[in-house]
Design an enzyme around this catalytic site. Structure first.
Site, mmCIF file in Angstrom:
data_model
loop_
_atom_site.group_PDB
_atom_site.id
_atom_site.type_symbol
_atom_site.label_atom_id
_atom_site.label_comp_id
_atom_site.label_asym_id
_atom_site.label_seq_id
_atom_site.Cartn_x
_atom_site.Cartn_y
_atom_site.Cartn_z
ATOM 1 N N SER A 193 0.847 -1.201 0.000
ATOM 2 C CA SER A 193 0.000 0.000 0.000
ATOM 3 C C SER A 193 0.875 1.241 0.000
ATOM 4 O O SER A 193 2.011 1.215 0.509
ATOM 5 C CB SER A 193 -0.889 0.022 1.252
ATOM 6 N N TYR A 228 -1.562 -1.427 10.089
ATOM 7 C CA TYR A 228 -1.711 -1.725 8.658
ATOM 8 C C TYR A 228 -0.466 -1.263 7.896
ATOM 9 O O TYR A 228 0.084 -2.000 7.069
ATOM 10 C CB TYR A 228 -2.963 -1.013 8.165
HETATM 11 N N1 LIG Z 1 -8.765 0.135 -1.752
HETATM 12 C C1 LIG Z 1 -7.686 0.825 -1.500
HETATM 13 O O1 LIG Z 1 -7.715 2.066 -1.485
HETATM 14 C C2 LIG Z 1 -6.377 0.108 -1.232
HETATM 15 C C3 LIG Z 1 -5.200 0.882 -1.188
HETATM 16 C C4 LIG Z 1 -3.980 0.255 -0.956
HETATM 17 C C5 LIG Z 1 -3.926 -1.107 -0.756
HETATM 18 N N2 LIG Z 1 -5.085 -1.853 -0.786
HETATM 19 C C6 LIG Z 1 -4.967 -3.282 -0.567
HETATM 20 O O2 LIG Z 1 -5.499 -3.963 -1.678
HETATM 21 C C7 LIG Z 1 -6.006 -5.230 -1.266
HETATM 22 C C8 LIG Z 1 -7.440 -5.392 -1.729
HETATM 23 O O3 LIG Z 1 -8.225 -4.400 -1.104
HETATM 24 P P1 LIG Z 1 -9.633 -3.923 -1.658
HETATM 25 O O4 LIG Z 1 -9.644 -2.448 -1.603
HETATM 26 O O5 LIG Z 1 -9.961 -4.618 -2.924
HETATM 27 O O6 LIG Z 1 -10.545 -4.445 -0.437
HETATM 28 P P2 LIG Z 1 -11.956 -5.212 -0.424
HETATM 29 O O7 LIG Z 1 -12.338 -5.221 1.022
HETATM 30 O O8 LIG Z 1 -12.885 -4.669 -1.435
HETATM 31 O O9 LIG Z 1 -11.528 -6.677 -0.881
HETATM 32 C C9 LIG Z 1 -10.668 -7.459 -0.085
HETATM 33 C C10 LIG Z 1 -10.963 -8.910 -0.370
HETATM 34 O O10 LIG Z 1 -10.090 -9.699 0.465
HETATM 35 C C11 LIG Z 1 -10.866 -10.640 1.171
HETATM 36 N N3 LIG Z 1 -10.260 -10.906 2.475
HETATM 37 C C12 LIG Z 1 -10.025 -10.013 3.469
HETATM 38 N N4 LIG Z 1 -9.522 -10.640 4.530
HETATM 39 C C13 LIG Z 1 -9.439 -11.955 4.201
HETATM 40 C C14 LIG Z 1 -8.980 -13.113 4.887
HETATM 41 N N5 LIG Z 1 -8.532 -13.044 6.146
HETATM 42 N N6 LIG Z 1 -9.017 -14.307 4.252
HETATM 43 C C15 LIG Z 1 -9.493 -14.404 2.993
HETATM 44 N N7 LIG Z 1 -9.938 -13.334 2.285
HETATM 45 C C16 LIG Z 1 -9.901 -12.133 2.891
HETATM 46 C C17 LIG Z 1 -12.233 -9.990 1.343
HETATM 47 O O11 LIG Z 1 -13.245 -10.974 1.606
HETATM 48 C C18 LIG Z 1 -12.410 -9.292 -0.004
HETATM 49 O O12 LIG Z 1 -12.956 -10.130 -0.986
HETATM 50 C C19 LIG Z 1 -5.832 -5.279 0.254
HETATM 51 O O13 LIG Z 1 -4.634 -5.967 0.579
HETATM 52 C C20 LIG Z 1 -5.718 -3.820 0.624
HETATM 53 O O14 LIG Z 1 -5.021 -3.650 1.838
HETATM 54 C C21 LIG Z 1 -6.301 -1.266 -1.019
#
Ligand SMILES: NC(=O)c1ccc[n+]([C@@H]2O[C@H](COP(=O)([O-])OP(=O)(O)OC[C@H]3O[C@@H](n4cnc5c(N)ncnc54)[C@H](O)[C@@H]3O)[C@@H](O)[C@H]2O)c1
Length: 249
Positions: free
Chosen positions: A140, A157
């Site tokens: 991230s 985080y």
């Molecule tokens: N959205 C943002 O702005 C952003 C920014 C930087 C990094 N990220 C990272 O990108 C990745 C995806 O995030 P997103 O925004 O798509 O989030 P989201 O919540 O829309 O999707 C995350 C997915 O991961 C699954 N998940 C979470 N914990 C889990 C676990 N313990 N076991 C199995 N599955 C699990 C959830 O069920 C979901 O389907 C994450 O690692 C997040 O930290 C997101």
């Protein structure tokens, strides 16, 4: 081992992970999705199947080391090979240093960082048996910025996501030359997780993004799919910020 190339995408039910699964399927890979959200996984699998690729889903908590090994073994048995691993599953934690409990801190590290270890360890022998592979993990922007003012992702985080960068650099040396491993560092991306931040701070955030918009799952997926499939490949051990150049976080 033989057949079509195969990718595991953790957290592939929705959001950025779903975008990565679809982008890899469009590049011709078959897809194994690992997540906890069964209806969402079934929907994404349906979308991939509609693209003409094979897709299956596997229920797991990515923080569970033993379960990860079982799932990777099952994917190898079902598909015959594993060429790409996308460690995408993750979750924020909004608590500051004086509010968070030990259990909450451990859980944030387990879901975001230990999960990478959990899947990489059993995947490596399978990739090597197939001649090599690519690993891409979801770090991230917060790993670089600290994310102190963010509503969804405070220090635990940021620490977990920074850990992914160290893990990536060290494992690039340990796993090369057969396996390339990189990570990506998204800024604010329009997903369930991203929206919880932007609802409160949307207009203020937008002013600090050079490209004038939030990112989408497809933006991140394009970079992940590139790192997972580009040929020839001379990239490993790196972290790539993808944030439209955001200077307010
Ligand atoms: N959205 C943002 O702005 C952003 C920014 C930087 C990094 N990220 C990272 O990108 C990745 C995806 O995030 P997103 O925004 O798509 O989030 P989201 O919540 O829309 O999707 C995350 C997915 O991961 C699954 N998940 C979470 N914990 C889990 C676990 N313990 N076991 C199995 N599955 C699990 C959830 O069920 C979901 O389907 C994450 O690692 C997040 O930290 C997101």
């Amino acid at each position: 081992m033989g057949g079509n190339k195969v990718a595991i995408v953790t957290g592939g039910a929705r959001g950025i992970g779903r975008g990565c699964a679809l982008a890899l399927a469009e590049k011709g890979l078959d897809i194994a999705i690992v997540d906890m959200l069964e209806p969402e996984m079934a929907r994404t699998v349906g979308e991939i199947t509609a693209l003409g690729r094979v897709a299956r889903w596997y229920v797991a908590d990515v923080a569970d080391h033993a379960r990860a090994a079982v799932v990777v073994g099952q994917v190898a048995a079902d598909f015959g090979r594993i060429d790409v691993l996308v460690n995408n599953a993750g979750r924020g934690n909004p608590k500051g240093i004086l509010e968070i409990t030990e259990e909450e801190f451990d859980r944030t590290i387990a879901v975001n960082l230990k999960s990478c270890f959990n899947f990489i360890q059993p995947v490596v022998p399978v990739m090597r048996a197939g001649g090599g592979g690519r690993i891409v993990s979801m770090s991230s922007l917060n790993a670089h910025s600290g994310g102190v003012t963010s509503a969804v992702s405070k220090f635990s985080y940021a620490a977990a996501k920074a850990g992914i960068i160290g893990l990536t650099r060290a494992l690039a040396k340990e796993l090369g030359p057969e396996i390339a491993i990189n990570c990506v560092c998204p800024g604010v991306i329009e997903t369930e997780l991203g929206n919880s931040l932007t609802k409160a701070r949307g207009p203020e955030l937008m002013k600090g993004i050079a490209l004038g918009r939030l990112g989408t799952p497809r933006d991140v997926a394009g970079l992940v799919a590139f790192l997972a499939t580009v040929e020839p490949n001379f990239i490993t051990g790196q972290d790539f910020i993808i944030d439209g150049f955001q200077w307010v976080v």
